[in-house]
Design a protein around this motif. Structure first.
Motif, short mmCIF file in Angstrom:
data_model
loop_
_atom_site.label_atom_id
_atom_site.label_comp_id
_atom_site.label_asym_id
_atom_site.label_seq_id
_atom_site.Cartn_x
_atom_site.Cartn_y
_atom_site.Cartn_z
N LEU A 239 28.49 11.55 -17.83
CA LEU A 239 27.15 11.72 -18.39
C LEU A 239 26.80 13.19 -18.59
N LEU B 183 23.27 10.58 -22.28
CA LEU B 183 22.79 9.31 -22.83
C LEU B 183 21.28 9.27 -22.64
N GLY C 133 24.21 4.63 -26.88
CA GLY C 133 25.27 5.61 -27.05
C GLY C 133 26.34 5.14 -28.02
N GLU D 161 28.76 3.17 -24.79
CA GLU D 161 28.82 4.03 -23.60
C GLU D 161 27.99 3.44 -22.46
N ARG D 162 26.81 2.94 -22.77
CA ARG D 162 25.96 2.39 -21.71
C ARG D 162 26.62 1.19 -21.05
N ALA E 163 19.79 8.39 -17.23
CA ALA E 163 20.64 7.25 -17.55
C ALA E 163 21.29 6.68 -16.29
#
Length: 479
Positions: free
Chosen positions: A176, A181, A187, A221-222, A298
């Protein structure tokens, strides 16, 4: 008519003073008697001998005889010396005036000092009583830290021990940091690698915790970070390392560099998932890391979830942090291997005396068949810590708690925008300070700083208008 030769005869008689052109009969007017020498003026007293002396013509018979005259008196000495003295006095007066004007101008154009804030309260508060006795685990090591106050206590020493999946906190933190993010955003979409898919069978045989990536699968990404932190997916730990650095080793180097930056002196990473028993740390170091990670929005959003919900509509999968939502727990990470035992790091938020307080802790190396042994031990610690916390009000809302000093003798009161309440536990001394960068001018009620009292941050406002120093203060200042 004729003139006598201009040659002085003996006896001092000067022929040039004799005129023979007198009118007839004039010789007998006032003539000296026969046999008497003509009258001559005596030399003027004080004249030097042999020097020429002016003479005044006098008439004696048919000629005029010049009588010596006194020289004109010299001007008085005192009168001659007055003009130079008056001129010197004028020069001194003008120089003094120029100096005074220069000093005044210099004082007025010099910048005024920057205002500073000063605390009117005591610089610390001590909570009465003895330090609380916490229910520390009988084995392993553990520590509890309260943000803004410090370590409440520790047990079990500080020897490095295997972290198991708690290492994934550093994996997420490093990723991160390099791939921020934003809150609520998913993302970029990332494709899993063929290498990662090929490793799945071996990981299943070892009993690793996995998401179970498949060929051609794509994840945001998340979602990749949720799988990493909630269900502790080892396959996603290695995929994140490849996406970031191209492989495990360069990514692990970044993990170790981040550990050094955070002062984690008892920590060493050898893999991004923590499955390798060579990845070791201490409870104290893991709290340092969790403090930094909880400042990343995030990260805090993800670790506050109790289950992983896939994008493809498949059933949700519960996470290992069963304390989320209990005792104020807002995040954490579990880990277990046979070599490490049960490990757990946690974060809990509570309001004590109206002050939001963040409690962080770590329990490691618990001799249990899963991470739940460490989770249970942490639950007992969290309850005891929250029961030991207390608060004291140092100043009510609106009270004068500081001043703005203009640097030239002037001060403006600072008042607390809310009650100044300090949080702690028996036996603890909490420092009280003041921060601010006030302007040179400001209206009453304008916020210009804050009081810091442990975890509390109380805004300060001007109690009256703040003005720049007057011209008189600028003129007479000596600093």
């Amino acid at each position: 008519m004729w003139d006598a030769p201009r040659q002085a005869p003996a006896g001092g008689f000067r022929p040039e003073s004799v005129r023979w052109d007198a009118a007839p009969g004039a010789a007998h007017q006032g003539a000296a008697p026969h046999g008497t020498a003509p009258h001559t003026a005596a030399p003027q007293a004080g004249a030097p001998q042999g020097a020429a002396v002016p003479v005044r013509p006098v008439q004696s018979g048919p000629w005029e005889v010049a009588v010596p005259q006194a020289p004109a008196p010299a001007p008085p000495v005192a009168e001659a010396g007055k003009r130079p003295k008056r001129r010197g006095l004028m020069i001194v007066l003008v120089a003094a005036l120029v100096l005074v004007v220069g000093v005044v101008a210099g004082q007025l154009i010099r910048p005024v000092p920057d205002p500073t804030v000063k605390l009117s309260l005591a610089s610390g508060h001590v909570f009465p009583g003895a330090a609380p006795a916490l229910p520390w685990p009988a084995v392993g090591q553990s520590t509890v830290y309260v943000d803004g106050l410090g370590t409440m206590g520790s047990s079990g020493g500080s020897a490095p021990t295997p972290t198991a999946s708690v290492a994934k906190v550093m994996t997420a933190f490093v990723y991160l940091r390099d791939h921020p993010l934003a809150t609520g955003q998913s993302g970029p979409v990332l494709a899993v690698s063929p290498q990662g898919v090929a490793e799945i069978p071996a990981r299943k045989r070892r009993g690793e915790s996995l998401l179970g990536i498949t060929a051609g699968q794509r994840l945001t990404e998340r979602k990749a970070l949720e799988a990493l932190l909630i269900i502790s997916a080892n396959d996603l730990a290695h995929e994140l390392a490849r996406w970031d650095s191209g492989g495990d080793q360069p990514f692990v180097a970044k993990m170790n560099a981040a550990a050094r930056e955070l002062g984690m002196t008892g920590t060493r990473y050898t893999d991004p998932s923590g499955y390798d028993s060579g990845t070791v740390s201490t409870a104290e170091d893991q709290v340092k890391l969790l403090r930094a990670a909880m400042k990343v929005p995030a990260f805090t959003e993800i670790v506050n979830r109790r289950a992983y919900v896939p994008d493809d509509g498949s059933p949700a999968r519960p996470g290992g942090n069963v304390l989320v939502g209990q005792y104020g727990v807002v995040g954490g990470k579990t880990g277990y291997t046979d070599a490490a035992g049960g490990n757990y790091v946690f974060a809990a938020r509570r309001k004590v005396g109206g002050v939001p307080t963040l409690i962080l802790g770590a329990v490691m190396a618990q001799k249990s068949p899963s991470a739940q042994g460490a989770v249970a031990a942490a639950g007992r610690l969290i309850q005891a810590v929250e029961g030991s916390m207390t608060a004291a009000t140092l100043a009510p809302k609106g009270a004068r708690v500081g001043t703005v000093d203009d640097g030239l003798g002037g001060s403006t009161p600072l008042r607390a925008a809310s009650a100044v309440t300090v949080v702690g536990w028996p036996g603890l001394r909490v420092s009280v300070g003041i921060q601010g960068d006030p302007p040179h001018q400001g209206a009453a009620g304008e916020r210009v700083g804050q009081v810091t009292a442990g975890a509390a941050r109380v805004p300060l406002v001007l109690g009256s208008a703040l003005d720049e120093p007057s011209y008189l203060k600028r003129l007479i200042r000596v600093n």
